[in-house]
Design a protein around this motif. Structure first.
Motif, PDB file in Angstrom:
ATOM      1  N   ASP A  49      48.589 113.322  28.701  1.00  0.00           N
ATOM      2  CA  ASP A  49      49.475 113.959  29.672  1.00  0.00           C
ATOM      3  C   ASP A  49      49.845 113.061  30.850  1.00  0.00           C
ATOM      4  O   ASP A  49      50.154 113.560  31.942  1.00  0.00           O
ATOM      5  CB  ASP A  49      48.851 115.260  30.189  1.00  0.00           C
ATOM      6  CG  ASP A  49      48.546 116.242  29.060  1.00  0.00           C
ATOM      7  OD1 ASP A  49      49.239 116.176  28.025  1.00  0.00           O
ATOM      8  OD2 ASP A  49      47.624 117.064  29.209  1.00  0.00           O
ATOM      9  N   ILE A  74      50.376 114.345  24.311  1.00  0.00           N
ATOM     10  CA  ILE A  74      50.654 115.624  24.967  1.00  0.00           C
ATOM     11  C   ILE A  74      49.962 116.749  24.208  1.00  0.00           C
ATOM     12  O   ILE A  74      50.012 116.816  22.973  1.00  0.00           O
ATOM     13  CB  ILE A  74      52.170 115.897  25.021  1.00  0.00           C
ATOM     14  CG1 ILE A  74      52.871 114.830  25.873  1.00  0.00           C
ATOM     15  CG2 ILE A  74      52.457 117.288  25.583  1.00  0.00           C
ATOM     16  CD1 ILE A  74      54.377 114.951  25.888  1.00  0.00           C
ATOM     17  N   SER A 101      63.375 114.025  32.618  1.00  0.00           N
ATOM     18  CA  SER A 101      62.706 115.187  32.021  1.00  0.00           C
ATOM     19  C   SER A 101      61.243 114.890  31.725  1.00  0.00           C
ATOM     20  O   SER A 101      60.389 115.782  31.822  1.00  0.00           O
ATOM     21  CB  SER A 101      63.424 115.623  30.737  1.00  0.00           C
ATOM     22  OG  SER A 101      63.418 114.596  29.765  1.00  0.00           O
ATOM     23  N   LYS A 104      59.408 115.256  35.025  1.00  0.00           N
ATOM     24  CA  LYS A 104      59.281 116.672  35.372  1.00  0.00           C
ATOM     25  C   LYS A 104      58.142 117.325  34.600  1.00  0.00           C
ATOM     26  O   LYS A 104      57.328 118.078  35.169  1.00  0.00           O
ATOM     27  CB  LYS A 104      60.602 117.395  35.081  1.00  0.00           C
ATOM     28  CG  LYS A 104      60.616 118.860  35.477  1.00  0.00           C
ATOM     29  CD  LYS A 104      61.988 119.470  35.218  1.00  0.00           C
ATOM     30  CE  LYS A 104      62.011 120.955  35.603  1.00  0.00           C
ATOM     31  NZ  LYS A 104      63.356 121.555  35.349  1.00  0.00           N
ATOM     32  N   LEU A 105      58.052 117.028  33.306  1.00  0.00           N
ATOM     33  CA  LEU A 105      56.977 117.607  32.493  1.00  0.00           C
ATOM     34  C   LEU A 105      55.614 117.107  32.950  1.00  0.00           C
ATOM     35  O   LEU A 105      54.647 117.875  33.020  1.00  0.00           O
ATOM     36  CB  LEU A 105      57.186 117.251  31.016  1.00  0.00           C
ATOM     37  CG  LEU A 105      56.093 117.726  30.058  1.00  0.00           C
ATOM     38  CD1 LEU A 105      55.995 119.251  30.053  1.00  0.00           C
ATOM     39  CD2 LEU A 105      56.345 117.196  28.653  1.00  0.00           C
ATOM     40  N   VAL A 184      51.899 122.798  26.426  1.00  0.00           N
ATOM     41  CA  VAL A 184      53.355 122.726  26.442  1.00  0.00           C
ATOM     42  C   VAL A 184      53.898 123.344  25.158  1.00  0.00           C
ATOM     43  O   VAL A 184      53.347 123.090  24.074  1.00  0.00           O
ATOM     44  CB  VAL A 184      53.811 121.253  26.528  1.00  0.00           C
ATOM     45  CG1 VAL A 184      55.330 121.147  26.538  1.00  0.00           C
ATOM     46  CG2 VAL A 184      53.213 120.591  27.750  1.00  0.00           C
ATOM     47  N   ASP A 188      59.293 121.826  23.531  1.00  0.00           N
ATOM     48  CA  ASP A 188      59.473 121.092  24.778  1.00  0.00           C
ATOM     49  C   ASP A 188      58.806 119.718  24.721  1.00  0.00           C
ATOM     50  O   ASP A 188      59.348 118.730  25.225  1.00  0.00           O
ATOM     51  CB  ASP A 188      58.887 121.885  25.957  1.00  0.00           C
ATOM     52  CG  ASP A 188      59.657 123.165  26.238  1.00  0.00           C
ATOM     53  OD1 ASP A 188      60.740 123.341  25.641  1.00  0.00           O
ATOM     54  OD2 ASP A 188      59.182 123.988  27.040  1.00  0.00           O
ATOM     55  N   ALA A 189      57.615 119.657  24.115  1.00  0.00           N
ATOM     56  CA  ALA A 189      56.914 118.377  24.014  1.00  0.00           C
ATOM     57  C   ALA A 189      57.732 117.373  23.213  1.00  0.00           C
ATOM     58  O   ALA A 189      57.942 116.222  23.637  1.00  0.00           O
ATOM     59  CB  ALA A 189      55.544 118.583  23.365  1.00  0.00           C
ATOM     60  N   THR A 192      61.098 116.427  24.981  1.00  0.00           N
ATOM     61  CA  THR A 192      60.912 115.539  26.130  1.00  0.00           C
ATOM     62  C   THR A 192      60.670 114.106  25.677  1.00  0.00           C
ATOM     63  O   THR A 192      61.210 113.156  26.260  1.00  0.00           O
ATOM     64  CB  THR A 192      59.737 116.027  26.997  1.00  0.00           C
ATOM     65  OG1 THR A 192      60.016 117.346  27.473  1.00  0.00           O
ATOM     66  CG2 THR A 192      59.529 115.107  28.198  1.00  0.00           C
TER      67      THR A 192
END
Length: 296
Positions: A49, A74, A101, A104-105, A184, A188-189, A192
């Protein structure tokens, strides 16, 4: 990232390494130096992460004899309809570390980790263990604190006999000091990682994919439909039959094959970078194919 060297099927690589930026015990410069000493041709720092380990490696300067690939691991949630043992770990390779992005994550993920640690400490305190966040900070230093660091603190204070003991009795899933972590959404993972110019790869599928291995192929195809482009088929804890099965599925469904040791340094003393427990090997050709895919 430098241009790959001439192909050498016998040269080794390790595309799954953790540094002090997450829960490893070796700094990024130490990892680079160790990789050179071990004769590896390519390495990727894939901290949990965070891309801080990759950023630190690049800032240090990559040795001329070594190829380096930015990376991350992630913790994602399994798609609806699939039961997994825990998080599904997704590796991202070849990332633009400054992509919006992704940044942001990472803020969300780091915030989640920061809020989780005090809850674990509080549960340990309720079990009669004298550990504090201040002591944890001394163990962690500039890294991002996680359960392995808490386990290190417990060992140092004589509360457990080893890191494995700490996880087996207190910190592991369903144990008294375990606190659920933020996961997540899988879409989305993967999205991104792709937005950051990277390749999304399913990490160590035998350990953290669907509980029913007979249902693994539909699960893999579900992730591919989301944008997954590879599978970490070559991994020290994969049985030989599982490795062969994952390689078969990768070829069948046009997915990249990657591999790595999941090296954490002293936290996993039996695992050496590049060779696992001694006989593990990931051919350089897999790095070449990954690089060719990234450069398309």
């Amino acid at each position: 990232m430098k241009k790959p060297l001439a192909s050498d099927a016998h040269a080794g690589i390790d595309l799954h390494v953790h540094s002090t930026a997450s829960d490893g015990t070796r700094t990024p410069p130490e990892i680079l130096e160790m990789a050179v000493q071990l004769g590896l041709k390519a390495v990727s720092i894939t901290d949990h992460d965070t891309i801080s380990g990759s950023a630190a490696a690049l800032a240090n300067g990559i040795p001329r004899s070594l190829e380096f690939l930015t990376g991350i691991e992630i913790s994602a949630a399994a798609p609806d309809g699939y039961s997994c043992k825990s998080s599904v770990h997704v590796l991202g390779y070849g990332l633009d570390l400054f992509e919006a992005s992704l940044s942001k994550l990472l803020i969300v993920l780091q915030s989640s980790r920061t809020s989780r640690n005090p809850q674990i400490i509080e549960r340990l305190n309720s079990l009669g263990m004298d550990v504090t966040m201040e002591e944890l900070s001394q163990v962690v230093g500039d890294a991002t604190a996680g359960r392995p660091h808490i386990a290190q603190l417990m060992v140092a204070k004589g509360l457990t006999t080893s890191i494995d003991d700490a996880f087996d009795r207190y910190l592991g899933k369903n144990k008294p000091a375990y606190v659920e972590k933020h996961r997540v959404p899988m879409e989305d993972a993967i999205a991104t990682i792709k937005a950051a110019g990277g390749v999304a790869v399913l990490a160590h599928p035998y350990l953290n994919a669907v509980a029913d291995q007979d249902n693994f192929e539909p699960f893999l195809l579900r992730l591919k439909a989301m944008g997954l482009e590879g599978i970490e088929a070559i991994y020290p804890q994969h049985p030989e039959a599982a490795t062969a099965h994952y390689c078969h599925l990768a070829l069948k469904h046009n997915l990249l094959i990657t591999g790595g040791t999941d090296f954490h340094g002293a936290i996993t003393p039996g695992i050496q970078m590049g060779c696992g427990e001694g006989h593990f090997h990931v051919p350089y050709s897999h790095y070449e194919r990954l690089m060719a895919h990234l450069e398309r």
